[in-house]
Design a protein around this motif. Structure first.
Motif, PDB file in Angstrom:
ATOM      1  N   ASP A  97     -44.762 -61.919 -54.850  1.00  0.00           N
ATOM      2  CA  ASP A  97     -44.630 -61.102 -53.748  1.00  0.00           C
ATOM      3  C   ASP A  97     -42.922 -61.156 -53.317  1.00  0.00           C
ATOM      4  N   ASP A  98     -43.119 -61.843 -52.161  1.00  0.00           N
ATOM      5  CA  ASP A  98     -41.469 -60.749 -51.633  1.00  0.00           C
ATOM      6  C   ASP A  98     -41.162 -60.793 -52.070  1.00  0.00           C
ATOM      7  N   ASP A  99     -40.739 -62.232 -51.750  1.00  0.00           N
ATOM      8  CA  ASP A  99     -39.789 -62.673 -52.324  1.00  0.00           C
ATOM      9  C   ASP A  99     -39.469 -62.862 -54.000  1.00  0.00           C
ATOM     10  N   GLY A 100     -40.246 -62.618 -55.380  1.00  0.00           N
ATOM     11  CA  GLY A 100     -39.645 -62.294 -55.877  1.00  0.00           C
ATOM     12  C   GLY A 100     -40.462 -63.380 -56.852  1.00  0.00           C
ATOM     13  N   LYS A 101     -41.492 -64.024 -56.495  1.00  0.00           N
ATOM     14  CA  LYS A 101     -42.331 -65.186 -57.158  1.00  0.00           C
ATOM     15  C   LYS A 101     -43.202 -64.346 -57.835  1.00  0.00           C
ATOM     16  N   ILE A 102     -43.857 -65.034 -59.104  1.00  0.00           N
ATOM     17  CA  ILE A 102     -44.832 -64.766 -59.646  1.00  0.00           C
ATOM     18  C   ILE A 102     -45.345 -65.625 -59.946  1.00  0.00           C
ATOM     19  N   PHE A 103     -46.361 -65.382 -59.246  1.00  0.00           N
ATOM     20  CA  PHE A 103     -47.646 -66.843 -59.163  1.00  0.00           C
ATOM     21  C   PHE A 103     -48.449 -66.364 -60.617  1.00  0.00           C
ATOM     22  N   GLY A 104     -48.896 -67.099 -61.218  1.00  0.00           N
ATOM     23  CA  GLY A 104     -50.083 -67.911 -62.292  1.00  0.00           C
ATOM     24  C   GLY A 104     -49.659 -68.328 -63.213  1.00  0.00           C
ATOM     25  N   ARG A 105     -50.988 -68.962 -63.346  1.00  0.00           N
ATOM     26  CA  ARG A 105     -51.338 -70.115 -64.925  1.00  0.00           C
ATOM     27  C   ARG A 105     -49.549 -69.693 -66.248  1.00  0.00           C
ATOM     28  N   GLY A 106     -49.663 -70.359 -66.007  1.00  0.00           N
ATOM     29  CA  GLY A 106     -48.386 -70.189 -67.702  1.00  0.00           C
ATOM     30  C   GLY A 106     -47.018 -69.620 -66.910  1.00  0.00           C
ATOM     31  N   THR A 107     -46.843 -69.477 -65.703  1.00  0.00           N
ATOM     32  CA  THR A 107     -45.594 -69.239 -65.818  1.00  0.00           C
ATOM     33  C   THR A 107     -44.378 -70.098 -65.819  1.00  0.00           C
ATOM     34  N   GLN A 108     -44.984 -71.324 -65.844  1.00  0.00           N
ATOM     35  CA  GLN A 108     -44.049 -72.191 -65.717  1.00  0.00           C
ATOM     36  C   GLN A 108     -44.308 -72.524 -67.020  1.00  0.00           C
ATOM     37  N   ASP A 109     -45.409 -72.940 -67.754  1.00  0.00           N
ATOM     38  CA  ASP A 109     -46.002 -73.508 -68.513  1.00  0.00           C
ATOM     39  C   ASP A 109     -46.915 -73.011 -70.407  1.00  0.00           C
ATOM     40  N   MET A 110     -46.358 -72.530 -70.627  1.00  0.00           N
ATOM     41  CA  MET A 110     -45.378 -71.884 -71.154  1.00  0.00           C
ATOM     42  C   MET A 110     -44.825 -70.246 -71.630  1.00  0.00           C
ATOM     43  N   LYS A 111     -45.801 -69.740 -70.562  1.00  0.00           N
ATOM     44  CA  LYS A 111     -45.855 -67.800 -71.278  1.00  0.00           C
ATOM     45  C   LYS A 111     -44.557 -67.527 -70.871  1.00  0.00           C
ATOM     46  N   SER A 112     -43.758 -68.108 -69.684  1.00  0.00           N
ATOM     47  CA  SER A 112     -42.139 -67.533 -69.881  1.00  0.00           C
ATOM     48  C   SER A 112     -41.254 -67.452 -71.270  1.00  0.00           C
ATOM     49  N   VAL A 113     -41.505 -68.674 -71.332  1.00  0.00           N
ATOM     50  CA  VAL A 113     -40.418 -69.318 -72.293  1.00  0.00           C
ATOM     51  C   VAL A 113     -41.086 -67.916 -73.620  1.00  0.00           C
ATOM     52  N   GLY A 114     -42.149 -67.362 -74.094  1.00  0.00           N
ATOM     53  CA  GLY A 114     -42.361 -66.810 -75.033  1.00  0.00           C
ATOM     54  C   GLY A 114     -41.810 -65.967 -75.309  1.00  0.00           C
ATOM     55  N   VAL A 115     -42.206 -65.550 -73.862  1.00  0.00           N
ATOM     56  CA  VAL A 115     -41.495 -64.026 -73.703  1.00  0.00           C
ATOM     57  C   VAL A 115     -40.200 -63.915 -73.388  1.00  0.00           C
ATOM     58  N   GLN A 116     -39.524 -64.661 -72.981  1.00  0.00           N
ATOM     59  CA  GLN A 116     -37.468 -65.257 -72.889  1.00  0.00           C
ATOM     60  C   GLN A 116     -37.322 -65.236 -74.799  1.00  0.00           C
ATOM     61  N   HIS A 117     -37.959 -65.928 -75.172  1.00  0.00           N
ATOM     62  CA  HIS A 117     -37.790 -65.822 -76.596  1.00  0.00           C
ATOM     63  C   HIS A 117     -37.596 -64.618 -77.624  1.00  0.00           C
ATOM     64  N   MET A 118     -38.835 -63.867 -76.599  1.00  0.00           N
ATOM     65  CA  MET A 118     -38.957 -62.216 -77.677  1.00  0.00           C
ATOM     66  C   MET A 118     -37.890 -61.549 -76.659  1.00  0.00           C
ATOM     67  N   GLU A 119     -37.646 -61.861 -75.498  1.00  0.00           N
ATOM     68  CA  GLU A 119     -36.961 -60.849 -75.148  1.00  0.00           C
ATOM     69  C   GLU A 119     -35.091 -60.895 -74.896  1.00  0.00           C
ATOM     70  N   ALA A 120     -34.765 -62.267 -75.564  1.00  0.00           N
ATOM     71  CA  ALA A 120     -33.235 -62.457 -76.047  1.00  0.00           C
ATOM     72  C   ALA A 120     -33.115 -61.470 -77.087  1.00  0.00           C
ATOM     73  N   VAL A 121     -34.510 -61.796 -78.305  1.00  0.00           N
ATOM     74  CA  VAL A 121     -33.776 -60.996 -79.583  1.00  0.00           C
ATOM     75  C   VAL A 121     -34.036 -59.781 -79.482  1.00  0.00           C
ATOM     76  N   ARG A 122     -35.038 -59.094 -78.297  1.00  0.00           N
ATOM     77  CA  ARG A 122     -34.309 -57.596 -78.447  1.00  0.00           C
ATOM     78  C   ARG A 122     -33.354 -57.500 -77.969  1.00  0.00           C
ATOM     79  N   ASN A 123     -32.941 -58.439 -76.474  1.00  0.00           N
ATOM     80  CA  ASN A 123     -31.450 -57.969 -75.858  1.00  0.00           C
ATOM     81  C   ASN A 123     -30.059 -57.746 -77.230  1.00  0.00           C
ATOM     82  N   LEU A 124     -30.744 -58.995 -78.356  1.00  0.00           N
ATOM     83  CA  LEU A 124     -28.602 -58.622 -79.699  1.00  0.00           C
ATOM     84  C   LEU A 124     -29.554 -57.573 -80.243  1.00  0.00           C
TER      85      LEU A 124
END
Ligand SMILES: [Zn+2]
Length: 400
Positions: A97-124
Motif C-alpha cells: 500500500d501507499d505506506d509501504g505495508k506489504i500484505f500477505g500470509r507469511g510476511t511475518q511468519d516467516m517468508k520475510s526471514v527466509g528472503v532476508q537470509h538469502m539477501e544478506a548473503v547476496r550483499n556480502l
C-alpha cells in the motif's frame, strides 16, 4: 514512481507462492529458492529423507576454513491457512500500500526471514566478503503442523550431521516497540487426560465419593497452580509469558443422563511447561500430587508430552551469544530476550545440543502471526536485511 528495491520484489514474489497448509505448493517454493541460489551463487541441495517422507533444502556458502562449525539460517516454507473474507487485500497478492505495508500470509511468519537470509548473503558476496565459517541457509516444510516431515526428521539424518552446525538462527516474533525480540528457549507442551471414577446411583441421594466431588478437588488443584503462575505476571507483560507455566483445563466430559450420578468423568489439562525454574520431574510431581489429593480411582495419561529442552545460554560463556550481542550493540539495537511461549523448529536443534536463537528482525511491528491482514513494512524488511548482513559477517569469523 521510484524503482522498487529488488530485494522487496523478490520478497513479494515468494509471498505469492501458495505454500499454505494443508496443501502447500512446496514444488514452486523449491524451484524459486533454487533460482535464487543460482543467481547468488550458492550450492543447492534438495535432501529427501531416506525411507520416509519429508525433505529439506540446503543452500551452502563454503567458508575458507570448512573445519570450523557452520552457521545455519533456517526458515520454514509453509504458512497457515487464511480466511480471505477477513482480509483487506488478497493474502497471496503481496499488495504494497501507499505506506509501504506489504500484505500477505507469511510476511511475518516467516517468508520475510527466509528472503532476508538469502539477501544478506547476496550483499556480502557483492561486497567481496568471504567467510571463514560455512553458511547453510535451510528451508524446511511443515513447521506449522509440528515439523514431523521437516526439521524433526532432518536433524536425525547423516546429511544434517555433515553440515557441522555450530549455531542456528530460526524464527522469532515481531515487537510493537523499538525492541527486537529474541527467543533463547521454548516451553514444552504437556497435555494430560484425567479419568475420574466414582460411586454412581440415583441423583435424588447424597451418594458418597462421587466423580464430581473428585473433579472439584482436581480442578481446584490445577486452578490454584494456575493462579500462582499467573501472579508472577502481575504486570501483564506478555513478553514474560514464556517464563511461567500456563495451566488450563480445556475439556470436561462425562455423565449418562440428568438423574444419574456420573460413574466416570474425564478432564483434559493443557500445560506449557517453562524451562525457567521447572524440570520435567517437577512438573510430573505436581501433577501426581494434585491427582493423589483429589481422591481414589483417578488415573491419567499423556496426550502430549514434549521434552523440556534447556535454553540456549545468553551469557558470556556462549561465544555465539557474545558475537550476536556485540553485533546488535554495534547496530544500536535493543534486544528483548524471551522464552518463546509456543514452539518453533529451533527446539529440534537445541535438543541436539546446538545453540539456537529465534530471531525475526521486526521492531515497530504489531504481532500478526497467524492473524488476518498479516503485513510487514517495506522499510522494516529492508532494515532486517542490513541486520542479517552484519550478523552473518560477524558470525562467520573464526574468532567470534
Ligand atoms: Zn513460523
Amino acid at each position: 514512481m521510484a524503482q522498487e528495491n529488488p530485494s522487496v520484489t523478490r520478497f513479494r514474489e515468494y509471498i505469492r507462492i501458495k505454500s499454505v497448509q494443508p496443501d502447500p505448493d512446496y514444488n514452486s517454493c523449491i524451484e524459486w529458492v533454487k533460482e535464487q541460489a543460482k543467481e547468488i551463487g550458492l550450492e543447492f541441495d534438495l535432501i529427501h529423507f531416506e525411507l520416509q517422507p519429508g525433505f529439506a533444502v540446503v543452500l551452502t556458502w563454503k567458508g575458507s576454513n570448512p573445519d570450523l562449525q557452520a552457521l545455519m539460517l533456517n526458515s520454514h516454507m509453509d504458512v497457515v491457512p487464511v480466511n480471505p473474507s477477513k482480509w483487506s487485500h488478497d493474502p497471496f497478492d503481496a499488495i504494497k500500500d501507499d505506506d509501504g505495508k506489504i500484505f500477505g500470509r507469511g510476511t511475518q511468519d516467516m517468508k520475510s526471514v527466509g528472503v532476508q537470509h538469502m539477501e544478506a548473503v547476496r550483499n556480502l558476496k557483492a561486497q567481496g566478503y568471504s567467510p571463514q565459517r560455512t553458511v547453510h541457509i535451510t528451508f524446511v516444510p511443515d513447521e506449522e503442523i509440528g515439523g514431523t516431515n521437516g526439521m524433526a526428521k532432518f536433524v536425525e539424518t547423516t546429511e544434517f550431521k555433515k553440515l557441522n552446525v555450530g549455531f542456528e538462527l530460526d524464527e522469532g516474533g515481531p515487537c510493537p516497540t523499538e525492541q527486537f525480540g529474541l527467543f533463547y528457549g521454548e516451553r514444552a507442551l504437556w497435555q494430560i487426560k484425567v479419568t475420574i471414577k466414582g460411586n454412581t446411583g440415583h441423583a435424588l441421594n447424597f451418594v458418597e465419593g462421587t466423580s464430581v466431588e473428585k473433579l472439584q478437588k482436581l480442578m481446584n488443584g490445577f486452578l490454584t497452580l494456575r493462579e500462582k503462575e499467573k501472579e508472577k505476571l502481575s504486570d501483564g507483560d506478555v513478553s514474560r509469558l514464556g517464563l511461567v507455566t500456563t495451566i488450563n483445563i480445556t475439556m470436561i466430559n462425562g455423565g449418562l443422563q440428568p438423574n444419574v450420578i456420573p460413574p466416570e468423568l474425564t478432564a483434559v489439562v493443557d500445560m506449557r511447561v517453562t524451562p525457567n525454574g521447572w524440570t520435567e520431574e517437577k512438573a510430573e510431581e505436581i501433577i501426581e500430587k494434585i491427582i493423589e489429593e483429589s481422591g481414589s480411582d483417578i488415573t491419567y495419561e499423556f496426550i502430549n508430552r514434549n521434552p523440556l529442552i534447556p535454553e540456549t545460554p545468553i551469557n558470556d560463556e556462549n561465544p555465539w551469544w557474545r558475537c550476536f550481542k556485540r553485533t546488535c550493540d554495534e547496530l544500536e539495537m535493543k534486544l528483548l530476550p524471551m522464552i518463546c511461549p509456543g514452539a518453533t523448529d529451533a527446539r529440534f536443534l537445541r535438543s541436539k545440543g546446538i545453540p539456537a536463537f529465534g530471531f525475526s528482525p521486526m521492531n515497530y511491528t504489531p504481532m500478526l502471526l497467524h492473524d488476518n491482514d498479516e503485513y510487514l513494512e517495506e522499510k522494516i524488511f529492508l532494515k532486517g536485511i542490513d541486520i542479517f548482513t552484519k550478523l552473518v559477517r560477524n558470525l562467520t569469523e573464526e574468532s567470534l
